[in-house]
Design a protein around this motif. Structure first.
Motif, PDB file in Angstrom:
ATOM      1  N   LEU A   1      45.712  48.564  33.842  1.00 15.70           N
ATOM      2  CA  LEU A   1      45.032  47.277  33.959  1.00 15.70           C
ATOM      3  C   LEU A   1      43.987  47.151  32.849  1.00 15.70           C
ATOM      4  O   LEU A   1      43.203  48.091  32.623  1.00 15.70           O
ATOM      5  CB  LEU A   1      44.315  47.173  35.314  1.00 15.70           C
ATOM      6  CG  LEU A   1      45.223  47.178  36.547  1.00 15.70           C
ATOM      7  CD1 LEU A   1      44.396  47.313  37.822  1.00 15.70           C
ATOM      8  CD2 LEU A   1      46.054  45.899  36.585  1.00 15.70           C
TER       9      LEU A   1
ATOM     10  N   ALA B   1      41.274  52.215  36.164  1.00 17.55           N
ATOM     11  CA  ALA B   1      41.925  50.966  35.737  1.00 17.55           C
ATOM     12  C   ALA B   1      42.883  51.263  34.581  1.00 17.55           C
ATOM     13  O   ALA B   1      44.004  50.736  34.544  1.00 17.55           O
ATOM     14  CB  ALA B   1      40.879  49.937  35.319  1.00 17.55           C
TER      15      ALA B   1
ATOM     16  N   TYR C   1      40.491  46.232  31.393  1.00 16.95           N
ATOM     17  CA  TYR C   1      39.205  46.348  32.092  1.00 16.95           C
ATOM     18  C   TYR C   1      38.075  46.055  31.123  1.00 16.95           C
ATOM     19  O   TYR C   1      38.132  46.456  29.945  1.00 16.95           O
ATOM     20  CB  TYR C   1      39.056  47.778  32.623  1.00 16.95           C
ATOM     21  CG  TYR C   1      37.799  48.058  33.427  1.00 16.95           C
ATOM     22  CD1 TYR C   1      37.783  47.932  34.813  1.00 16.95           C
ATOM     23  CD2 TYR C   1      36.616  48.474  32.800  1.00 16.95           C
ATOM     24  CE1 TYR C   1      36.635  48.210  35.557  1.00 16.95           C
ATOM     25  CE2 TYR C   1      35.461  48.749  33.537  1.00 16.95           C
ATOM     26  CZ  TYR C   1      35.486  48.618  34.917  1.00 16.95           C
ATOM     27  OH  TYR C   1      34.350  48.897  35.656  1.00 16.95           O
TER      28      TYR C   1
ATOM     29  N   THR D   1      46.108  41.665  37.064  1.00 15.12           N
ATOM     30  CA  THR D   1      46.560  42.130  35.750  1.00 15.12           C
ATOM     31  C   THR D   1      45.393  42.542  34.846  1.00 15.12           C
ATOM     32  O   THR D   1      45.591  43.252  33.864  1.00 15.12           O
ATOM     33  CB  THR D   1      47.352  41.024  35.026  1.00 15.12           C
ATOM     34  OG1 THR D   1      46.539  39.829  34.987  1.00 15.12           O
ATOM     35  CG2 THR D   1      48.658  40.729  35.744  1.00 15.12           C
ATOM     36  N   GLU D   2      44.196  42.063  35.139  1.00 16.25           N
ATOM     37  CA  GLU D   2      43.022  42.446  34.365  1.00 16.25           C
ATOM     38  C   GLU D   2      41.795  42.436  35.259  1.00 16.25           C
ATOM     39  O   GLU D   2      41.726  41.630  36.179  1.00 16.25           O
ATOM     40  CB  GLU D   2      42.787  41.536  33.162  1.00 16.25           C
ATOM     41  CG  GLU D   2      43.164  40.097  33.315  1.00 16.25           C
ATOM     42  CD  GLU D   2      44.359  39.755  32.427  1.00 16.25           C
ATOM     43  OE1 GLU D   2      45.507  39.967  32.910  1.00 16.25           O
ATOM     44  OE2 GLU D   2      44.122  39.306  31.300  1.00 16.25           O
TER      45      GLU D   2
ATOM     46  N   ASP E   1      48.149  47.787  29.112  1.00 17.27           N
ATOM     47  CA  ASP E   1      49.211  47.672  30.121  1.00 17.27           C
ATOM     48  C   ASP E   1      50.376  48.635  29.885  1.00 17.27           C
ATOM     49  O   ASP E   1      51.371  48.606  30.595  1.00 17.27           O
ATOM     50  CB  ASP E   1      49.720  46.218  30.193  1.00 17.27           C
ATOM     51  CG  ASP E   1      50.097  45.660  28.835  1.00 17.27           C
ATOM     52  OD1 ASP E   1      50.064  46.419  27.838  1.00 17.27           O
ATOM     53  OD2 ASP E   1      50.423  44.462  28.760  1.00 17.27           O
TER      54      ASP E   1
ATOM     55  N   LYS F   1      45.707  46.406  42.115  1.00 18.83           N
ATOM     56  CA  LYS F   1      47.040  46.415  41.489  1.00 18.83           C
ATOM     57  C   LYS F   1      48.090  45.886  42.485  1.00 18.83           C
ATOM     58  O   LYS F   1      48.947  45.072  42.130  1.00 18.83           O
ATOM     59  CB  LYS F   1      47.374  47.841  41.045  1.00 18.83           C
ATOM     60  CG  LYS F   1      48.695  47.988  40.344  1.00 18.83           C
ATOM     61  CD  LYS F   1      48.579  47.983  38.848  1.00 18.83           C
ATOM     62  CE  LYS F   1      49.945  48.064  38.193  1.00 18.83           C
ATOM     63  NZ  LYS F   1      49.893  48.166  36.745  1.00 18.83           N
TER      64      LYS F   1
END
Ligand SMILES: CSC[C@H]1O[C@H](OP(=O)(O)O)[C@H](O)[C@@H]1O
Ligand SMILES: Nc1ncnc2[nH]cnc12
Length: 294
Positions: A202, A197, A204, A84-85, A262, A79
């Motif tokens: 994020l 995550a 995942y 972002t993923e 998110d 992070k």
């Protein structure tokens, strides 16, 4: 544009995947975390122009066993690095006769049987409960599926991954129990990774590569590391092709995640601001900064 982001694709490589070939502008960099030491430095670079951050889950040289990994530091470092993923690439045993070694599974559910790991960023001083009803981001799953199709892999979309503590492989009774529960594959690492995550907001997803039939199959030998490594090597080119194909698919600027990954913390915090522990708040700056700043 207000809510448009430039994706940065985090790749977490499992057994057999300790580097990413063909990365442009590659650089290993140490990223510190208030949660402790990540498994290794992070490898920054670009694939097809898309920003990528890679972390070998067990460290280069496969130094660390599943129970000793600092999953919180790994996700926090990702992070902080702007990821972002996250796509996890993992070796798994098969609990399903239709999923022989060499097949790929785009996992969509987990059963978490781990018990010796820190599983949350939230502790006394700031309590939060996120939903993990759907632990995998469908958008990432779609991309993984399309990439698997383009590369010509034998794959299945959807499947339940049983996460065991390890490091020993399962007993036959355990393996049969997990099959009776309807699990498809088994591994030792994707929890608490996927839960953390989600807490870190994020997206995942896991691409699982079947390396063995664990120990339940009457016509196959029991899993050994040697067998896992042999299948991993035999499939290395396909795994590499999958990574090279999926990353550019995810690189276009995008809006908020349609599944809400998110925004997972939006309504998750229980402890009111005046009761929160300042020391913990400082550690949460990266994973929960978005909601703590409100
Ligand atoms: C080397 S066999 C067992 C080992 O492989 C899997 O690792 P990963 O999920 O990181 O690919 C499994 O979970 C065990 O850690
Ligand atoms: N059978 C198995 N059990 C647990 N983790 C694994 N990783 C690869 N094969 C596995």
């Amino acid at each position: 544009m207000g809510d448009t982001i430039e994706p940065v694709i985090g790749l977490i490589g499992g057994s057999g995947l300790y580097d990413i070939d063909g990365l442009e502008e590659r650089e290993w960099r140490k990223v510190g975390s208030p949660w402790g030491e990540p498994s290794d430095e992070l490898l920054f670079g670009r694939l097809g122009g898309v920003r990528v951050v890679f972390l070998p889950r067990h460290g280069r040289g496969h130094r660390m066993p599943p129970s000793a990994l600092n999953y919180r530091a790994n996700i926090d470092a990702m992070k902080r690095a702007g990821v972002t993923e996250i796509l996890s690439i993992s070796a798994v045993g098969s609990l399903n006769g239709d999923l022989p070694p060499g097949h790929f599974v785009i996992v969509d559910q987990f059963i978490d049987r781990t018990f010796a790991r820190a599983k949350s960023f939230f502790e006394t001083g700031c309590v939060a409960h996120v939903s993990v009803a759907h632990p995998v981001c469908p958008r990432l799953g779609d991309a993984a599926e399309e990439a698997a199709r383009q590369v010509g892999l034998k794959y299945r979309r959807g499947g339940t991954y049983l996460v065991m503590e390890g490091p020993q492989f399962s007993t036959k009774a355990e393996s049969e129990l997990y099959r009776a529960w309807g699990c498809d594959v088994i591994g030792m690492t994707n929890m608490p990774e996927a839960k953390l995550a989600r807490e870190a907001e994020l997206c995942y997803a896991t691409i699982a590569m079947v390396t063995d039939f664990d120990c339940w199959h009457p016509e196959h030998d029991h899993v050994t590391v040697d067998a896992v490594v042999k299948v991993m090597h035999a499939n290395a080119d396909r795994a590499r092709a999958l990574v090279k194909t999926v990353v550019p698919m995810l690189g276009a600027p995008r809006g908020p995640c349609p599944a809400g990954c998110d925004r997972a913390l939006e309504y998750a915090l229980v402890t009111p601001p005046e009761q929160r522990d300042p020391a913990l708040m400082a550690k949460l700056d990266a994973v929960a900064g978005r909601v703590l700043a409100k």
